[in-house]
Design a protein around this motif. Sequence first.
Motif: not given
Length: 66
Positions: A33-47
């Motif tokens: 089991f994961p010890e400390n689950p953290e949300p993934k950071l999404e990279a913002k795309s430039k227009s």
Amino acid sequence: MPQLDTSTWFITIMSMLVTLFFMFQLKVSKYHFPENPEPKLEAKSKSTAPWEEKWTKIYFPLSLPL
């Protein structure tokens, strides 16, 4: 008519429960089991297109004045 001997039932049931407990512990211990689950950071795309940077109003043909 012979009587049913129930003197060994307690030890049989208790040994069964202990065995099931250990088997369940062995099954669960195989999982990682994961010890400390953290949300993934999404990279913002430039227009890159100029029309994506500014707000434009969309006119529907039926909403235009006659």
